[in-house]
Design a protein around this motif. Structure first.
Motif, PDB file in Angstrom:
ATOM      1  N   SER A 278       0.906  -1.075   0.066  1.00  0.00           N
ATOM      2  CA  SER A 278      -0.149  -0.050   0.024  1.00  0.00           C
ATOM      3  C   SER A 278       0.825   1.436   0.024  1.00  0.00           C
ATOM      4  CB  SER A 278      -0.966  -0.062   1.034  1.00  0.00           C
ATOM      5  OG  SER A 278      -0.105  -0.123   2.480  1.00  0.00           O
ATOM      6  N   ILE A 279       2.088   1.166   0.340  1.00  0.00           N
ATOM      7  CA  ILE A 279       3.231   2.347   0.427  1.00  0.00           C
ATOM      8  C   ILE A 279       3.827   2.204  -1.078  1.00  0.00           C
ATOM      9  CG2 ILE A 279       5.050   3.330   1.507  1.00  0.00           C
ATOM     10  CD1 ILE A 279       2.617   3.811   2.631  1.00  0.00           C
ATOM     11  N   VAL A 345      -8.700   3.694  -5.523  1.00  0.00           N
ATOM     12  CA  VAL A 345      -7.891   4.631  -4.850  1.00  0.00           C
ATOM     13  C   VAL A 345      -8.398   4.561  -3.198  1.00  0.00           C
ATOM     14  CG1 VAL A 345      -7.807   7.150  -4.691  1.00  0.00           C
ATOM     15  CG2 VAL A 345      -7.791   6.325  -6.720  1.00  0.00           C
ATOM     16  N   ALA A 346      -9.631   4.202  -3.004  1.00  0.00           N
ATOM     17  CA  ALA A 346     -10.000   4.133  -1.658  1.00  0.00           C
ATOM     18  C   ALA A 346      -9.640   3.029  -1.036  1.00  0.00           C
ATOM     19  CB  ALA A 346     -11.567   4.124  -1.442  1.00  0.00           C
ATOM     20  N   ASN A 347      -9.280   1.617  -1.966  1.00  0.00           N
ATOM     21  CA  ASN A 347      -9.080   0.446  -1.457  1.00  0.00           C
ATOM     22  C   ASN A 347      -7.700   0.402  -0.678  1.00  0.00           C
ATOM     23  OD1 ASN A 347     -11.241  -0.814  -1.947  1.00  0.00           O
ATOM     24  ND2 ASN A 347     -10.261  -1.936  -3.719  1.00  0.00           N
ATOM     25  N   ILE A 348      -6.779   1.032  -1.662  1.00  0.00           N
ATOM     26  CA  ILE A 348      -5.452   1.512  -1.198  1.00  0.00           C
ATOM     27  C   ILE A 348      -5.208   2.409   0.038  1.00  0.00           C
ATOM     28  CG2 ILE A 348      -4.510   3.028  -2.725  1.00  0.00           C
ATOM     29  CD1 ILE A 348      -2.038   1.325  -3.281  1.00  0.00           C
ATOM     30  N   SER A 349      -6.026   3.241  -0.022  1.00  0.00           N
ATOM     31  CA  SER A 349      -5.992   4.412   0.980  1.00  0.00           C
ATOM     32  C   SER A 349      -6.325   3.782   2.489  1.00  0.00           C
ATOM     33  CB  SER A 349      -6.927   5.630   0.545  1.00  0.00           C
ATOM     34  OG  SER A 349      -7.060   6.292   1.782  1.00  0.00           O
ATOM     35  N   VAL A 389     -15.079   1.532   1.840  1.00  0.00           N
ATOM     36  CA  VAL A 389     -14.492   0.715   0.695  1.00  0.00           C
ATOM     37  C   VAL A 389     -15.357  -0.528   0.159  1.00  0.00           C
ATOM     38  CG1 VAL A 389     -12.643  -0.843   0.462  1.00  0.00           C
ATOM     39  CG2 VAL A 389     -12.137   1.433   1.353  1.00  0.00           C
ATOM     40  N   SER A 390     -16.163  -1.062   1.339  1.00  0.00           N
ATOM     41  CA  SER A 390     -16.858  -2.280   0.788  1.00  0.00           C
ATOM     42  C   SER A 390     -18.098  -1.807   0.107  1.00  0.00           C
ATOM     43  CB  SER A 390     -17.302  -2.989   2.156  1.00  0.00           C
ATOM     44  OG  SER A 390     -17.961  -4.238   2.018  1.00  0.00           O
ATOM     45  N   VAL A 435     -10.139   9.130   2.011  1.00  0.00           N
ATOM     46  CA  VAL A 435      -8.774   9.759   1.957  1.00  0.00           C
ATOM     47  C   VAL A 435      -8.841  11.153   2.925  1.00  0.00           C
ATOM     48  CG1 VAL A 435      -8.200   9.188  -0.600  1.00  0.00           C
ATOM     49  CG2 VAL A 435      -9.473  11.546  -0.113  1.00  0.00           C
ATOM     50  N   ALA A 436      -9.814  11.559   3.433  1.00  0.00           N
ATOM     51  CA  ALA A 436     -10.100  12.413   4.505  1.00  0.00           C
ATOM     52  C   ALA A 436      -9.740  11.844   5.728  1.00  0.00           C
ATOM     53  CB  ALA A 436     -11.346  12.964   4.486  1.00  0.00           C
TER      54      ALA A 436
END
Length: 500
Positions: A278-279, A345-349, A389-390, A435-436
């Motif tokens: 994820s990084i 984008v949300a999954n990895i965040s 995310v789900s 992401v917030a």
């Protein structure tokens, strides 16, 4: 901003929709519209049988309509097709629909009178926004139900939003603005509702939000890297050049720029050999999302200047041809791809949020709590991110693979593109909240590490975020913080930080 049917841009849509820029019509487009209308009137005078001009619609296309009933045919079409249900589209989406329909009609393939287009432009310039229910479109033959609700306002029917955002009867508001309703003539009702302007309007505004959200997610990820003392070596340009995807290369370069001068990032082998995916894989994952957005942008830029009704009038050849440009499949597939690209984008965040709060994965205070045990800190914020995310995974199911026959099987394959566009928009809203949450957690982590050690770019982001959400010194209702930061990310006309 001058409309001509051919050169509308996404940026111009943004200016008209959000900043109420005045719209005018080009002289060249006016000439094309008048020539097209002349062909329709000639066909009516000659009693030529042409779909949508002097026939019924859909399964009724073989029913010829008497000349004295042609105007009523078009009015009936609008009334009968205004079957939308559910919550209305936002004012922004409705304004975009009006703009896009006017632009499409100005191409000169639709056979409407100039006054019809002038009335659409008048709606925009006078701030008259139709109330358009968001559900009820199959995405072929175009967005019939939503566009019928738009057309109702031209007839003095339906509802509009007033300046306070309240729903009012058009018959009450239009006279106050000096707007004179019109009566439709041959072909005009069909020309107003046969098109993809609902899905395209939602798609354009969703794309613009997605583009900004994706860029913000990179900047926030850079701060997370500082909070976790991550390895910058994985962003070395040689690695990404070796694979060759330009979007991946550009993300890696931007990440290096965000982290330039940081004393919190590490090099390979200093603290660990490798970071988690994820990084380490930010350029690969977000680069793929940028590829998706590039595809979506290309299709939207074509569609906003497309003739999408039926039949089309070709004045140079003297032909009126029936076809299927109203079919929303190009935008339907683009919206489904946008859903997948942004859901990732949300999954990895969310996985980075987990690494920020999980004491088994870092040496930060457990759950970033000021008093671990007594206070839960950011524990449940990760739950919220996981829930969003789900939900995105469900919303990301492609709408375009579904089709239900309509109009007695005359219209036996439809796109469901408007459903896809609506779901894409919901996914983008969810992504922004995820992401917030990452930003809230990242700001806590860098405070532990030392603000003075941050890169200039991420420190600027930190300072702006802290103006919205204060440090966690004790447990509080974090819902307010999440929503406040989400609105800040959405409403800020500037990007959080410079890319350089």
């Amino acid at each position: 901003m001058e409309l001509n049917g051919h050169h509308l841009t996404l940026e111009e849509i943004k200016r008209v929709v959000h900043h109420f820029e005045t719209v005018t019509i080009s002289d060249e487009a006016i000439q094309s519209v008048m020539e097209s209308r002349e062909m329709v009137e000639t066909a009516v005078d000659k009693h030529d049988v042409i779909y949508g001009i002097n026939t019924g619609f859909g399964k009724f296309s073989d029913v010829e309509i008497d000349e004295e009933d042609l105007d009523q045919l078009q009015m009936n079409l609008i009334y009968s097709h205004a079957c939308g249900v559910g919550e209305p589209f936002s004012k922004s989406v409705s304004r975009a629909m009006v703009l896009l329909r006017a632009n499409a009609l100005l191409k000169g393939y639709s056979g409407v009178r100039l006054v019809v287009i002038e009335k659409l432009v008048e709606l925009l310039n006078k701030g008259l926004t139709p109330v358009i229910p968001s559900q009820g479109s199959l995405g072929a033959s175009g967005d019939l139900a939503p566009l019928a609700h738009l057309a109702l306002v031209l007839l003095g029917r339906g509802e509009v939003f007033n300046e306070a955002g309240e729903r009012k009867k058009a018959s009450e508001v239009l006279p106050l603005k000096g707007f004179e309703p019109i009566t439709l003539k041959a072909k005009e009702g069909l020309a107003l509702i046969n098109g993809t302007q609902a899905m395209t309007a939602v798609g354009v505004l969703t794309y613009l939000e997605a583009e900004e959200t994706l860029l913000q997610s990179e900047q926030i990820a850079a701060m997370t890297m500082e909070g976790l003392e991550s390895i910058i070596s994985a962003f070395d340009s040689k690695i990404h050049q070796a694979r060759g995807h330009q979007e991946q290369i550009q993300v890696a370069l931007r990440m290096q720029g965000y982290l330039k001068g940081s004393q919190l990032i590490t090099r390979q082998g200093e603290r660990r050999v490798q970071d988690a995916y994820s990084i380490r894989c930010i350029p690969q994952v977000l680069g793929a999302s940028w590829q998706t957005l590039d595809y979506v942008k290309e299709k939207l830029e074509i569609e906003i200047n497309a003739a999408t009704d039926n039949p089309l009038i070709f004045t140079d050849e003297g032909e009126v041809l029936s076809g299927g440009n109203f079919h929303g499949q190009p935008i339907a597939i683009a919206m489904d791809l946008l859903k997948i690209g942004m859901a990732e984008v949300a999954n990895i965040s969310e996985r980075r949020i987990e690494r920020l709060v999980n004491p088994q994965l870092n040496d930060l205070p457990p759950f970033l709590s000021p008093e671990p045990g007594l206070q839960s800190g950011a524990m449940i914020m990760q739950y919220t991110a996981a829930s969003l995310v789900s939900e995105n995974k469900t919303l990301a199911h492609p709408a375009s693979v579904d089709s239900i026959p309509s109009s007695a099987n005359q219209e036996d394959h439809v796109s469901m593109g408007t459903i896809g566009a609506r779901h894409a928009n919901q996914i983008v809203q969810n992504v922004r909240r995820v992401v917030a949450i990452e930003l809230i957690c990242a700001t806590e982590a860098v405070e532990v590490r030392g603000i003075h050690k941050m890169a200039l770019a991420t420190q600027q982001l930190y300072e702006k975020a802290r103006e919205v959400v204060p440090s966690i010194t004790q447990d509080r209702a974090f819902s307010n913080d999440i929503e406040a930061l989400t609105h800040w990310l959405q409403d800020s006309s500037e990007k959080p930080v410079s890319q350089n």
